[in-house]
Write a protein that holds these residues in place. Structure first.
Motif, mmCIF file in Angstrom:
data_model
loop_
_atom_site.group_PDB
_atom_site.id
_atom_site.type_symbol
_atom_site.label_atom_id
_atom_site.label_comp_id
_atom_site.label_asym_id
_atom_site.label_seq_id
_atom_site.Cartn_x
_atom_site.Cartn_y
_atom_site.Cartn_z
ATOM 1 N N LYS A 93 0.833 -1.201 0.000
ATOM 2 C CA LYS A 93 0.000 0.000 0.000
ATOM 3 C C LYS A 93 0.873 1.258 0.000
ATOM 4 O O LYS A 93 0.573 2.239 -0.693
ATOM 5 C CB LYS A 93 -0.941 -0.010 1.197
ATOM 6 N N ALA A 94 1.948 1.232 0.767
ATOM 7 C CA ALA A 94 2.890 2.361 0.763
ATOM 8 C C ALA A 94 3.542 2.504 -0.607
ATOM 9 O O ALA A 94 3.683 3.618 -1.133
ATOM 10 C CB ALA A 94 3.947 2.159 1.843
ATOM 11 N N ASP B 235 6.064 10.985 4.326
ATOM 12 C CA ASP B 235 6.804 11.486 3.171
ATOM 13 C C ASP B 235 7.782 10.425 2.680
ATOM 14 O O ASP B 235 8.486 9.794 3.486
ATOM 15 C CB ASP B 235 7.593 12.744 3.546
ATOM 16 N N PRO B 236 7.886 10.232 1.364
ATOM 17 C CA PRO B 236 8.886 9.308 0.837
ATOM 18 C C PRO B 236 10.221 10.017 0.599
ATOM 19 O O PRO B 236 10.255 11.186 0.217
ATOM 20 C CB PRO B 236 8.264 8.852 -0.484
ATOM 21 N N SER C 144 11.742 5.319 3.701
ATOM 22 C CA SER C 144 13.045 5.341 3.056
ATOM 23 C C SER C 144 13.850 4.096 3.386
ATOM 24 O O SER C 144 14.108 3.274 2.527
ATOM 25 C CB SER C 144 13.842 6.595 3.452
ATOM 26 N N ARG C 145 14.197 3.915 4.664
ATOM 27 C CA ARG C 145 15.184 2.898 5.038
ATOM 28 C C ARG C 145 14.489 1.684 5.634
ATOM 29 O O ARG C 145 14.337 1.563 6.845
ATOM 30 C CB ARG C 145 16.179 3.501 6.030
ATOM 31 N N GLY C 146 14.038 0.763 4.757
ATOM 32 C CA GLY C 146 13.296 -0.391 5.211
ATOM 33 C C GLY C 146 14.149 -1.627 5.384
ATOM 34 O O GLY C 146 15.382 -1.590 5.363
ATOM 35 N N THR C 147 13.474 -2.770 5.527
ATOM 36 C CA THR C 147 14.137 -3.996 5.954
ATOM 37 C C THR C 147 14.374 -5.014 4.839
ATOM 38 O O THR C 147 14.982 -6.054 5.087
ATOM 39 C CB THR C 147 13.309 -4.668 7.052
#
Length: 307
Positions: free
Chosen positions: A45-46, A56-57, A97-100
Motif C-alpha cells: 500500500k505504501a 513522506d517518501p 526510506s530505510r526499510g528492511t
C-alpha cells in the motif's frame, strides 16, 4: 549492500533489486544484518502511494518494517545490545526510506527486542508488526479472562496472533474466516464462523448475549455489523476502518514497542504463540511476495529470506 527499492510509486514492477549504500548508524541505533523480513499489506500500500498523505517518501525507498537478524554494529549509546545478538524488530520511521528488505538495516533500539529462542528467523520475522498489532488491539479493547471476543479475519497474520493471545488471556474467541481455514482456527482455540451475508446471525448463534469485544482486522465495512453482535458496553477496535469511531470504538495504528515485543517473545518461547509462515521468497523475488500479499486471504505470514 543488496537491497530491494523503488524510485517512484507504482505496482510491483517498480521494485528494483540491486546495490545501495549500507545505512549509517545513529547514536541510538544498531546495524542489523537482516536474515528475514516479513511482508505486510502496508508495504505494498505504501509502494502504491496510499500512505502519501501520512508519510513522506525519500526515494529510493527500501520497503519493509519487519525484521529478524543479527546485530553487527553499534551506535554511540546502545547499551541494550551487543554485536552478535539475535533480534526482531518493527523498524518503522515517520517517513518512507530505510526499510528492511535489504542485507542491512539501521534500527533504533526502541524498535527492537531479543529474538525468541528456538524460533527460526523466518518465523521471527513475522512476529513484530502483526504480533504488536494484535497485542495492542487486545489491550485497547481491554480483553481479559471470561470475555468473548469476535476477531474478524482471524486466520490472517494479525488475526491468528490475536486469537492465540486472547486465548492466553483467558478469553473465548469467535473468529471469521473462509471455510477452508476453519480447521486452522479450531487448532488455535477459536470457534470459526464464515464471513459474509448472515454473519450477525451466525455470531449470535454462538454468543446469544453478544460479544464483549470486536477486533476488526478485515475492513470492507465489517465493523458495521458490530451493533448486531455485541453485548452492552462492548469495546470495538479496528486497524483499517475509521467508521469504528462513530460506533464508539478506536482506530488503532500499531506503534513500535520494545516492551510489547519482549512480551510476545516470551509467549513464543513458552509455546503460547506461534507464527504461521505461508511462503518464503528470496530477496530478489520480493516483487512476487508483494503480489501474493496483495491478492489477500493469505493464511499466516509471507516472508522474504535474505541470504
Amino acid at each position: 549492500m543488496k537491497a530491494v527499492s523503488y524510485r517512484s510509486y507504482g505496482g510491483p514492477e517498480v521494485l528494483e533489486y540491486g546495490d545501495l549504500p549500507k545505512p549509517k548508524v545513529g547514536p541510538d541505533s544498531v546495524l542489523v544484518e537482516v536474515r528475514a523480513a516479513a511482508v505486510n499489506p502496508v508495504d505494498w500500500k505504501a509502494r502504491e502511494g496510499h500512505l502519501d498523505g501520512m508519510l513522506d517518501p525519500v526515494f529510493p525507498v527500501v520497503p519493509g518494517w519487519d525484521v529478524a537478524g543479527v546485530v553487527v554494529g553499534l551506535g554511540a549509546d546502545t547499551p541494550e545490545f551487543r554485536e552478535g545478538d539475535e533480534v526482531v524488530g518493527y523498524v518503522r520511521e515517520d517517513f518512507l526510506s530505510r526499510g528492511t528488505f535489504a542485507e542491512y538495516v539501521a534500527a533504533p533500539v526502541r524498535t527492537l527486542a531479543p529474538k525468541p529462542a528456538g524460533m527460526s528467523f523466518e518465523q521471527a520475522a513475522g512476529l513484530p508488526l502483526a504480533g504488536l498489532t494484535a497485542y495492542q488491539a487486545l489491550r485497547a479493547a481491554r480483553v481479559g479472562e471470561g470475555d468473548t471476543v469476535l476477531v474478524h479475519a482471524a486466520a490472517g497474520g494479525v488475526g491468528s496472533m490475536a486469537v492465540q493471545i486472547a486465548r492466553h488471556l483467558g478469553a473465548r474467541v469467535v473468529g471469521t474466516a473462509g471455510e477452508h481455514n476453519h480447521d486452522f482456527l479450531r487448532s488455535l482455540g477459536a470457534e470459526p464462523v464464515t464471513y459474509g451475508e448472515g454473519l450477525a446471525g451466525r455470531v449470535r448463534a454462538l454468543a446469544p448475549g453478544g460479544v464483549d469485544a470486536v477486533l476488526d482486522f478485515a475492513g470492507g465495512g465489517t465493523i458495521g455489523t458490530s451493533p448486531d453482535v455485541t453485548a452492552p458496553g462492548a469495546r470495538l477496535v479496528s486497524i483499517v476502518d475509521p467508521a469504528v469511531a462513530a460506533l464508539g470504538g478506536r482506530l488503532l495504528w500499531v506503534r513500535p514497542d520494545t516492551a510489547g515485543l519482549v512480551a510476545l517473545s516470551r509467549m513464543a518461547e513458552q509455546g503460547v504463540l506461534t507464527v504461521e509462515v505461508a511462503e518464503v521468497f528470496p530477496l530478489e523475488k520480493t516483487a512476487d511476495a508483494h503480489r501474493l500479499s496483495a491478492r489477500g486471504h493469505t493464511r499466516g505470514k509471507i516472508v522474504v529470506r535474505v541470504d
